[in-house]
Design a protein around this motif. Sequence first.
Motif, mmCIF file in Angstrom:
data_model
loop_
_atom_site.group_PDB
_atom_site.id
_atom_site.type_symbol
_atom_site.label_atom_id
_atom_site.label_comp_id
_atom_site.label_asym_id
_atom_site.label_seq_id
_atom_site.Cartn_x
_atom_site.Cartn_y
_atom_site.Cartn_z
ATOM 1 N N ARG A 1 0.886 -1.066 -0.006
ATOM 2 C CA ARG A 1 0.102 -0.057 0.039
ATOM 3 C C ARG A 1 0.923 1.239 0.036
ATOM 4 N NH1 ARG A 1 -1.265 1.182 5.766
ATOM 5 N NH2 ARG A 1 -3.221 2.471 5.174
ATOM 6 N N ASN A 2 2.019 1.022 0.162
ATOM 7 C CA ASN A 2 3.011 2.340 0.121
ATOM 8 C C ASN A 2 3.936 2.149 -1.184
ATOM 9 O OD1 ASN A 2 2.459 3.654 2.737
ATOM 10 N ND2 ASN A 2 3.191 1.682 3.618
ATOM 11 N N SER A 3 3.613 1.436 -1.870
ATOM 12 C CA SER A 3 4.448 0.977 -2.955
ATOM 13 C C SER A 3 3.813 1.959 -4.241
ATOM 14 C CB SER A 3 4.621 -0.327 -3.595
ATOM 15 O OG SER A 3 5.254 -1.075 -2.566
ATOM 16 N N ILE A 4 4.907 2.276 -5.105
ATOM 17 C CA ILE A 4 4.518 2.956 -6.247
ATOM 18 C C ILE A 4 3.452 2.157 -7.217
ATOM 19 C CG2 ILE A 4 6.380 2.145 -7.681
ATOM 20 C CD1 ILE A 4 6.550 4.662 -8.935
ATOM 21 N N PHE A 5 2.852 2.847 -7.945
ATOM 22 C CA PHE A 5 1.905 1.859 -8.893
ATOM 23 C C PHE A 5 0.583 1.514 -7.885
ATOM 24 C CE2 PHE A 5 5.752 0.833 -11.101
ATOM 25 C CZ PHE A 5 5.613 1.878 -11.965
ATOM 26 N N PHE A 6 0.930 0.684 -7.100
ATOM 27 C CA PHE A 6 -0.090 0.283 -6.239
ATOM 28 C C PHE A 6 -0.898 1.048 -5.267
ATOM 29 C CE2 PHE A 6 -1.847 -2.164 -2.585
ATOM 30 C CZ PHE A 6 -2.348 -3.342 -3.135
ATOM 31 N N LYS A 7 -0.273 1.959 -4.794
ATOM 32 C CA LYS A 7 -0.783 2.908 -3.938
ATOM 33 C C LYS A 7 -1.699 3.713 -4.695
ATOM 34 C CE LYS A 7 2.841 6.308 -4.008
ATOM 35 N NZ LYS A 7 4.156 6.807 -3.128
ATOM 36 N N ASP A 8 -1.748 3.825 -5.991
ATOM 37 C CA ASP A 8 -2.787 4.757 -6.644
ATOM 38 C C ASP A 8 -3.919 4.071 -6.830
ATOM 39 O OD1 ASP A 8 -0.730 6.598 -6.656
ATOM 40 O OD2 ASP A 8 0.208 5.727 -8.498
ATOM 41 N N LEU A 9 -3.930 2.780 -6.553
ATOM 42 C CA LEU A 9 -5.147 2.134 -7.195
ATOM 43 C C LEU A 9 -6.294 2.232 -5.923
ATOM 44 C CD1 LEU A 9 -3.316 -1.101 -8.160
ATOM 45 C CD2 LEU A 9 -4.765 0.610 -9.551
ATOM 46 N N LYS A 10 -7.513 2.130 -6.402
ATOM 47 C CA LYS A 10 -8.700 1.956 -5.394
ATOM 48 C C LYS A 10 -8.467 0.822 -4.753
ATOM 49 C CE LYS A 10 -12.328 4.669 -7.753
ATOM 50 N NZ LYS A 10 -13.352 4.542 -8.718
ATOM 51 N N VAL A 11 -9.168 0.880 -3.395
ATOM 52 C CA VAL A 11 -9.073 -0.162 -2.491
ATOM 53 C C VAL A 11 -9.276 -1.653 -3.076
ATOM 54 C CG1 VAL A 11 -9.774 -1.036 -0.268
ATOM 55 C CG2 VAL A 11 -8.865 1.091 -0.293
ATOM 56 N N ASP A 12 -10.514 -1.306 -3.612
ATOM 57 C CA ASP A 12 -10.963 -2.762 -4.314
ATOM 58 C C ASP A 12 -10.030 -3.445 -5.141
ATOM 59 O OD1 ASP A 12 -13.376 -3.187 -3.198
ATOM 60 O OD2 ASP A 12 -14.750 -2.659 -5.142
ATOM 61 N N ASP A 13 -9.351 -2.582 -6.056
ATOM 62 C CA ASP A 13 -8.406 -3.046 -6.775
ATOM 63 C C ASP A 13 -7.160 -3.787 -6.073
ATOM 64 O OD1 ASP A 13 -9.752 -2.705 -8.965
ATOM 65 O OD2 ASP A 13 -8.901 -0.961 -9.841
ATOM 66 N N GLN A 14 -6.879 -2.943 -5.108
ATOM 67 C CA GLN A 14 -5.768 -3.169 -4.323
ATOM 68 C C GLN A 14 -6.095 -4.631 -3.649
ATOM 69 O OE1 GLN A 14 -5.226 0.018 -1.502
ATOM 70 N NE2 GLN A 14 -3.644 1.008 -2.686
ATOM 71 N N MET A 15 -7.212 -5.013 -3.100
ATOM 72 C CA MET A 15 -7.508 -6.126 -2.740
ATOM 73 C C MET A 15 -7.370 -7.380 -3.413
ATOM 74 S SD MET A 15 -10.386 -4.618 -0.055
ATOM 75 C CE MET A 15 -11.106 -6.159 0.405
ATOM 76 N N LYS A 16 -8.053 -6.985 -4.545
ATOM 77 C CA LYS A 16 -8.007 -8.076 -5.825
ATOM 78 C C LYS A 16 -6.552 -8.634 -6.069
ATOM 79 C CE LYS A 16 -12.593 -7.478 -7.867
ATOM 80 N NZ LYS A 16 -13.186 -6.233 -7.448
ATOM 81 N N LEU A 17 -5.714 -7.593 -6.382
ATOM 82 C CA LEU A 17 -4.328 -7.802 -6.565
ATOM 83 C C LEU A 17 -3.755 -8.726 -5.438
ATOM 84 C CD1 LEU A 17 -3.147 -4.548 -8.292
ATOM 85 C CD2 LEU A 17 -3.810 -6.643 -9.196
#
Length: 603
Positions: free
Chosen positions: A426-442
């Motif tokens: 969640r602090n990483s480049i690319f990933f941190k810009d995503l919505k939480v829903d997408d983050q969770m899926k990844l």
Amino acid sequence: MHQEATSMSVQQGTVAASTSTQTTTTVAAEDTVMVVHQNGGGGGGEGSGDDGGGVGLDVTVSNATTQTPVTMALEEVNLEITDDNDNVDLEVPFTNNAAEGSGGLSSVDMGTNYQISGPATTITTSASDPLDTKDGIEELCPVCGDKVSGYHYGLLTCESCKGFFKRTVQNKKVYTCVAERSCHIDKTQRKRCPFCRFQKCLEVGMKLEAVRADRMRGGRNKFGPMYKRDRARKLQMMRQRQLAAQTLRGGIGDMYQSSQSSSSPFGNIHIKQEIQIPQVSSLTSSPDSSPSPIAVALGQVSSNTLSQAVSNQQPALQIVGVQGTPSMMMADNKLWANSTTTSPHSLSPKTFQFDTVVPPSASVPTSSKMSPLIRDFVEAIDDREWQNSLYGLLQSQTYNQCEVDLFELMCKVLDQNLFSQVDWARNSIFFKDLKVDDQMKLLQHSWSDMLVLDHIHQRMHNNLPDETTLHNGQKFDLLNLGLLGVPTLIDHFNDITAKLQELKFDISDYICIKFLLLLNPDVRGITNRKHVQDGFEQVQQALLEYTVTCYSNIQDKFNKMLQILPELHSLAARGEEHLYLKHCNGSAPTQTLLMEMLHAKRK
DNA sequence: TGTCAAGGCCAA
DNA sequence: TTGGCCTTGACA
């Protein structure tokens, strides 16, 4: 509304004599099933009941598990909590409930449930307590929070829980819970639900086998030496805490006294509370108030919800000075990171014979040749934190336990690693810009691959040993973490490691591969696929250039590394399957991020 | 011989 | 049934 997934299985006391007969009693009440297998006959017939002359009682407590829904986002939460009160409790729960209702957030986890209570960090002792007079400490019963009367059936408990446990086991009692098997057990309510009380006794580590089959009185059992070691350790720990309290009182107090209107040296100190891992035993405490672990990990819960949640969990706290001033003292494992202190409270890397972390720059060819992207990746790696978290957890989980369930412990470590992983992501480049829903899926798609990869990295680049000895003398198989608990995957794991070694897999490769695993644009259901794809391609390109530039002597290193990923995934998938089955059998801790991840893929 | 963690007893 | 107190006996 919230349906708590509780299941546990305890199998102890397997000491029945060979001639014994076994009877099984099953009592079912709605979805609650408590099975008591009773080894009857001549258990303990020869000799005393010592050394395992238990009653031969196998108890399985199980129920249908229902999945915890992932709590959806409310708002970003700031985990830094300011305590403006003059009184700061430094009160530590054993597992979870002991300190419940005591004000929760203003607590510092120092590993067990000694009370070092405010105001102004007065260390609570009472000359009337048996332990106090000898050790200068006061402890609370991990089951109900009452005052302990000594070691009983494996750990320090109060007199009433001792008697309750004894009667239950001796008389083969079968209880049922009229509620949802998650009743809160404390001193005032312990009589309400014997089912949950007994369950909690087992959870905290009371030993069935310590109840004697032959009811022989007096004497000693096999736990004697462990009690002794434990006692010595507590004494040392208490001294350490007293020193720490003095340091706090003097150091921080002096530092901020002039700027504080408060009379307490703790006025306005920011207490940064980190969610560590949800404890198994926390299941017995008001589950409805607990947010989903992944929601917590991703910072999806409101501060109110979190406040309630963290008070039910075992917190790992950092005390930091105001305005970002470096802290005088850091709680738990962080304290030992740069310290040579041989505190009994710590299982420092030294204790574990864990080699010093190789600085990232030392194991990459030439940082000047790498792209700024990879350089940033590598610089962000904090392996020391990983190690300290690992050993901090191992010590805290074994501290008050004579013997721990190693599988359960492994799950807890994996769970903690998952939290670290989520935190990293969640602090990483690319990933941190995503919505939480997408983050969770990844994350749900890649977590196990990344756990295995992390372990390979720790072994290859930081000399993580395959085994370590816990405080209580038990051997803990660290390699098992990389195998996700499946020992038979060892050859597969070694094969992958060997191939990577052959390719001179370094830290830059590792972190890039980790990003490639995380930023998988093929994951179904992600809304911002383009952003994920962009990130993936940028990392891929950077890695390709890096391997070509720095490893021109290794032909096609880039593609060869990528070819290993399906093997890694296959290993991780088998590990996931194993963990899921264990979870379904009730052998793995519930209400953890790990288990939520396992469930997520099966939705 | 003292300690202390087992089991036992019995009033509430 | 609970829980506080008592008795017992191996061990240091």
